[in-house]
Motif scaffolding. Structure first.
Motif: not given
Ligand code: MG
Length: 295
Positions: A86, A88-90, A95, A242, A246
């Motif tokens: 993933d 975004d945020a991973t 984001e 996250d 996912d």
């Molecule tokens: Mg994410």
């Protein structure tokens, strides 16, 4: 090697008291250690004979209390050939679609709806459509501002470079949008970038997009497609993410790992990275620090 043999990988943010852990396995949990492998000062593999669900739970509880990341897998199916990650945020802190909407000066509670979508409490496609509507008529130069604000999570580059070097197929699979996704993918060396694509007219967002990864199961669909195309078993895929979108790929991969994840992912996926950076995933794959590609 017995079919039931398991490998427990333990990763700490500072040096591990490995002797204490060995004693804990043997004396408290009555587990037989067949082999110990040092992956770095802060990471070890322990090869153990079959672990009962109760022992598994005890072990995870202890690690959580001591802020140690832990991964438990069957030894026979550990080898992996594909990374699905993933974005975004991973892989990155941001984001990016939220950033875009905020930079567009749109006053709405973006963070809250984003959180609800990632928790699986509201539909992802509806969330995307609403955001794209906000962007309609805004200049595409907003994207440059988003790119300038991207913060890569620690270990992201080492993760992708090391797995590329080891012959993995590396794919960034995101509900985010090109050209933000392709910028991130190129910077880190992902071989494939699978994402939605903005539509522009006269250098402005039209509010429309090509919904390549906008569905609830888009990431799982990609997992199925890629493994079929390459004739590689799903058990040889490692996936990391996250959020709720996912889950399909995490649950159906040989090794699915939550990264500082939302509660829905913590509840559905056993192996997590809760305390350390993305290089933890390399340790989970049995790769020692001296094999990391740090260039
Ligand atoms: Mg994410």
């Amino acid at each position: 090697m017995n079919n039931k043999d398991q490998v427990v990988t333990i990763v700490h943010s500072h040096s591990l008291a490995k002797e204490d852990l060995s004693k804990y396995f043997q004396n408290t949990l009555s587990l037989k250690i067949n082999k110990e492998i040092k992956l770095s000062d802060c990471a070890y593999d322990f090869y153990l004979e079959s672990i009962t669900p109760e022992q598994n739970q005890e072990l995870r509880k202890k690690c959580y209390l001591e802020k140690i990341d832990i991964c438990i897998q069957f030894l026979t199916s550990r080898e992996k050939k594909i990374l699905l990650s993933d974005m975004d945020a991973t892989i990155i802190e941001n984001e990016t679609l939220d950033d875009l909407v905020k930079l567009g000066g749109i006053k709405t509670n973006i963070d809250e709806t984003s959180k609800l979508a990632m928790e699986g409490k509201i539909d992802i496609k509806t969330t995307l459509n609403t955001r794209l509507n906000y962007l309609k008529g805004k200049s595409k130069t907003l994207i440059d501002q988003v790119l300038a604000r991207i913060k890569f999570h620690p270990g992201s580059k080492v993760l992708v470079k090391t797995l590329n070097q080891k012959g993995f197929i590396t794919s960034l699979v995101t509900g985010g949008f090109a050209p933000i996704s392709t910028f991130v993918g190129d910077r880190l060396g992902f071989q494939n970038v699978i994402s939605n694509e903005f539509e522009f007219k006269d250098d402005c967002f039209t509010g429309k997009y090509a919904p390549i990864t906008a569905g609830k199961n888009s990431k799982l669909d990609y997992l199925n497609k890629l493994t079929e195309e390459k004739n590689i078993s799903k058990s040889q895929v490692v996936a990391i993410g996250d959020g709720a979108n996912d889950l399909g790929m995490l649950v159906n991969s040989g090794l699915g790992v939550g990264y500082h994840a939302h509660q829905i992912v913590k509840d559905s996926v056993e192996n997590q990275i809760l305390f350390n950076d993305l290089t933890t995933l390399l340790y989970y794959l049995g790769i020692s620090k001296n094999e990391f590609d740090l260039n």
